[in-house]
Design a protein around this motif. Structure first.
Motif, PDB file in Angstrom:
ATOM      1  N   PHE A  51       6.639  13.993   2.901  1.00  0.00           N
ATOM      2  CA  PHE A  51       7.515  12.955   2.430  1.00  0.00           C
ATOM      3  C   PHE A  51       8.932  13.300   2.246  1.00  0.00           C
ATOM      4  O   PHE A  51       9.969  12.318   2.287  1.00  0.00           O
ATOM      5  CB  PHE A  51       6.750  12.589   0.846  1.00  0.00           C
ATOM      6  N   GLY A  55      10.320  12.562   5.895  1.00  0.00           N
ATOM      7  CA  GLY A  55      10.744  10.786   5.510  1.00  0.00           C
ATOM      8  C   GLY A  55       9.819   9.913   5.703  1.00  0.00           C
ATOM      9  O   GLY A  55      10.129   8.837   6.076  1.00  0.00           O
ATOM     10  N   LYS A  57       8.030   7.065   4.606  1.00  0.00           N
ATOM     11  CA  LYS A  57       8.495   6.141   3.537  1.00  0.00           C
ATOM     12  C   LYS A  57       8.028   4.724   3.683  1.00  0.00           C
ATOM     13  O   LYS A  57       7.730   4.301   4.721  1.00  0.00           O
ATOM     14  CB  LYS A  57       9.846   6.164   3.225  1.00  0.00           C
ATOM     15  N   ALA A  76       5.882  11.905  -2.859  1.00  0.00           N
ATOM     16  CA  ALA A  76       5.768  10.402  -2.138  1.00  0.00           C
ATOM     17  C   ALA A  76       6.645   9.565  -3.220  1.00  0.00           C
ATOM     18  O   ALA A  76       7.252   8.669  -2.628  1.00  0.00           O
ATOM     19  CB  ALA A  76       4.328   9.887  -2.247  1.00  0.00           C
ATOM     20  N   GLU A  78       9.232   9.704  -4.347  1.00  0.00           N
ATOM     21  CA  GLU A  78      10.884   9.529  -4.217  1.00  0.00           C
ATOM     22  C   GLU A  78      10.872   8.622  -2.963  1.00  0.00           C
ATOM     23  O   GLU A  78      11.956   7.813  -2.708  1.00  0.00           O
ATOM     24  CB  GLU A  78      11.397  10.585  -3.520  1.00  0.00           C
ATOM     25  N   ASN A  79       9.910   8.214  -2.052  1.00  0.00           N
ATOM     26  CA  ASN A  79       9.836   7.349  -0.859  1.00  0.00           C
ATOM     27  C   ASN A  79       9.226   6.040  -0.924  1.00  0.00           C
ATOM     28  O   ASN A  79       9.315   5.381   0.077  1.00  0.00           O
ATOM     29  CB  ASN A  79       9.565   8.335   0.259  1.00  0.00           C
ATOM     30  N   PHE A  80       8.771   5.636  -1.861  1.00  0.00           N
ATOM     31  CA  PHE A  80       8.067   4.460  -2.168  1.00  0.00           C
ATOM     32  C   PHE A  80       8.526   3.616  -3.314  1.00  0.00           C
ATOM     33  O   PHE A  80       8.722   4.272  -4.392  1.00  0.00           O
ATOM     34  CB  PHE A  80       6.568   4.414  -2.127  1.00  0.00           C
ATOM     35  N   LYS A  81       8.610   2.091  -3.108  1.00  0.00           N
ATOM     36  CA  LYS A  81       8.770   1.456  -4.441  1.00  0.00           C
ATOM     37  C   LYS A  81       7.916   1.287  -5.432  1.00  0.00           C
ATOM     38  O   LYS A  81       8.013   1.237  -6.613  1.00  0.00           O
ATOM     39  CB  LYS A  81       9.383   0.101  -4.201  1.00  0.00           C
ATOM     40  N   CYS A 161       1.805   3.141   3.455  1.00  0.00           N
ATOM     41  CA  CYS A 161       1.257   4.427   3.545  1.00  0.00           C
ATOM     42  C   CYS A 161      -0.296   4.531   2.715  1.00  0.00           C
ATOM     43  O   CYS A 161      -0.046   3.853   1.749  1.00  0.00           O
ATOM     44  CB  CYS A 161       2.084   5.411   2.882  1.00  0.00           C
TER      45      CYS A 161
END
Ligand code: SAM
Length: 248
Positions: A51, A55, A57, A76, A78-81, A161
């Protein structure tokens, strides 16, 4: 890697899987369970790479068979809303909710969160990272990977993801049911979306073949052999992979 002599059905998890014993056995980074630490640290590094460094995301990530755990969501987050967690058992979902709501008696993930912050070179921000994750997990849903709609009766927009750690190998009694579960969970994923999971009781080649048959291109695959002598599990290796769902 042989099938276990007696397969533990979902209902056995529902009745007998104790989330507190599980967390204390495998996820107390400071405890004397050195082997647990070794696997956990390897998994955290692997997730960090997937992640943070590579990257992976998007907007939505669905974690399948989360159990009572959050370690798998730290990098994870950090990379998904938005993150959606899920598990088969009521007690696991309750234990997870307890941590998400910061309730008294929730498992202390602090050493694990600090370890991940250190990987991310931001160790001081562990409290912030916990809060960020709490905000990102929007739902904790019942799931059963043996059903064609694993989140029945809920239906969700397709995710960017899917993440699953140590679940499919626990939930599937043989390679056929493993392949069926892969197909079941695939309906939750957008084509082009990426998934990652760690694996027990399967030959590397079987996992590769199952993924190819389910319509994925494997991008990264790593295995560490572990000789397990503890009483709670009987695995021989841990596998980490990233695969991309091919367009329909
Ligand atoms: C070894 S735990 C892994 C939990 C967590 N993902 C982790 O990495 O620690 C296996 C999980 O699989 C879940 N499980 C068992 N049967 C299942 C099924 N049919 N569908 C979905 N999850 C299932 C259990 O409730 C349990 O939480």
């Amino acid at each position: 890697m042989d099938s276990p002599a007696s397969f533990t059905e979902g209902e056995v998890y529902q009745k007998d899987f104790d989330p507190v014993v599980y967390l204390e056995t495998y996820y107390s980074l400071s405890s004397s369970h050195c082997q647990g630490n070794e696997i956990l640290e390897w998994t955290l590094r692997s997730l960090f790479k997937i992640f943070f460094s590579d990257g992976v995301k998007g907007d939505i990530l669905i974690d399948i068979g989360s159990g009572p755990s959050i370690y798998q969501l730290l990098s994870a987050s950090e990379n998904f809303k938005e993150i959606i967690a899920s598990d088969y058992t009521d007690r696991n979902r309750q234990e997870l909710e307890k941590w998400l709501k910061n309730e008294p008696g929730a498992f202390d993930w602090t050493p694990v969160v600090k370890y991940v912050c250190e990987l991310e070179r931001d160790r001081e921000k562990w409290a912030e990272k916990e809060e960020k994750l709490r905000k990102k997990v929007k739902q904790v849903l019942k799931c059963d990977v043996t059903k064609s709609n694993i989140l029945d009766p809920v239906s969700l927009p397709q995710a960017d993801c899917l993440l699953s750690t140590l679940c499919l190998e626990a939930a599937c009694k043989d390679l056929n049911s493993y392949c069926a579960a892969l197909t079941n969970i695939s309906s939750l994923l957008k084509p082009g979306g990426q998934r990652r999971f760690s694996c027990l009781y399967l030959e590397r080649e079987s996992v590769e073949e199952a993924l190819r048959e389910a319509g994925y291109d494997i991008q990264h695959l790593e295995v560490i052999p572990i000789s397990s002598e503890n009483a709670l599990s009987d695995f021989g290796a841990v596998l980490s992979l990233v695969a991309c769902k091919q367009p329909a």
